[in-house]
Design a protein around this motif. Structure first.
Motif, short mmCIF file in Angstrom:
data_model
loop_
_atom_site.label_atom_id
_atom_site.label_comp_id
_atom_site.label_asym_id
_atom_site.label_seq_id
_atom_site.Cartn_x
_atom_site.Cartn_y
_atom_site.Cartn_z
N GLN A 97 2.93 0.90 -5.08
CA GLN A 97 1.22 1.31 -5.16
C GLN A 97 0.58 0.14 -5.77
O GLN A 97 1.02 -0.48 -6.83
N ARG A 98 -0.54 -0.46 -5.28
CA ARG A 98 -1.37 -1.50 -5.80
C ARG A 98 -2.73 -1.08 -5.48
O ARG A 98 -2.86 -0.04 -5.14
N ARG A 99 -3.95 -1.89 -6.04
CA ARG A 99 -5.16 -1.17 -6.09
C ARG A 99 -5.60 -0.88 -4.63
O ARG A 99 -6.21 0.26 -4.36
N GLN A 100 -5.23 -1.66 -3.38
CA GLN A 100 -5.49 -1.12 -2.33
C GLN A 100 -4.50 -1.01 -1.33
O GLN A 100 -3.69 -1.99 -0.77
N GLY A 101 -3.49 0.33 -1.27
CA GLY A 101 -2.54 0.39 -0.43
C GLY A 101 -0.96 -0.06 -1.41
O GLY A 101 -1.09 0.26 -2.55
N ARG A 102 -0.14 -0.36 -0.51
CA ARG A 102 1.09 -0.71 -1.12
C ARG A 102 1.62 -2.06 -0.92
O ARG A 102 1.28 -2.67 0.09
N HIS A 103 2.46 -2.52 -1.63
CA HIS A 103 3.00 -3.99 -1.84
C HIS A 103 3.69 -4.17 -0.43
O HIS A 103 4.56 -3.42 -0.19
N SER A 104 3.40 -4.98 0.37
CA SER A 104 4.34 -5.17 1.45
C SER A 104 5.75 -6.13 1.25
O SER A 104 6.34 -5.95 1.83
#
Length: 128
Positions: A22-29
């Motif tokens: 999880q990151r601020r906006q969504g997930r790390h790709s």
């Protein structure tokens, strides 16, 4: 990513992330890490480029492994802008330095960070 970093204890990442976290906006790709190469700038148009290159030369074995693994590398030069002292900031990339970064497989980016005139700034653009 952690296994690569374990082999290079001289590299001290500021942050490490894994694909799907999880990151601020969504997930790390993707998985990755970042390292601060020049914490306070160098006070000239070309100083941060020289300092970043000097630090990356110390990390040459890590860069070689990242290139071999086809891991994209980017050096992002952050500039403070918008204050009375640094209303407009610049950075200078001489051709020899651009060529060096390209030969290392390193992309270049420049990011502008707005500041406010809330207090005096030191010569590196940091608010005191």
């Amino acid at each position: 990513m952690a296994s690569v970093l374990d082999r290079f204890p001289e590299c001290h990442p500021d942050a490490v992330w894994l694909q799907g976290e999880q990151r601020r906006q969504g997930r790390h790709s993707t998985s990755g890490f970042n390292v601060t190469l020049v914490p306070d700038g160098e006070g000239t148009l070309h100083g941060p480029v020289v300092a970043a290159r000097r630090q990356l030369e110390l990390l040459a074995p890590l860069l070689a492994e990242l290139r071999q693994l086809a891991v994209p590398c980017v050096v992002d030069f952050g500039l403070f802008v918008g204050s009375a002292l640094h209303f407009a900031s610049s950075i200078h990339f001489p051709p020899d330095d651009v060529r060096w970064f390209a030969d290392q497989g390193i992309a270049l980016a420049v990011s502008a960070y707005p500041t406010a005139d809330e207090g005096p700034e030191d010569s590196s653009g940091n608010l005191q």
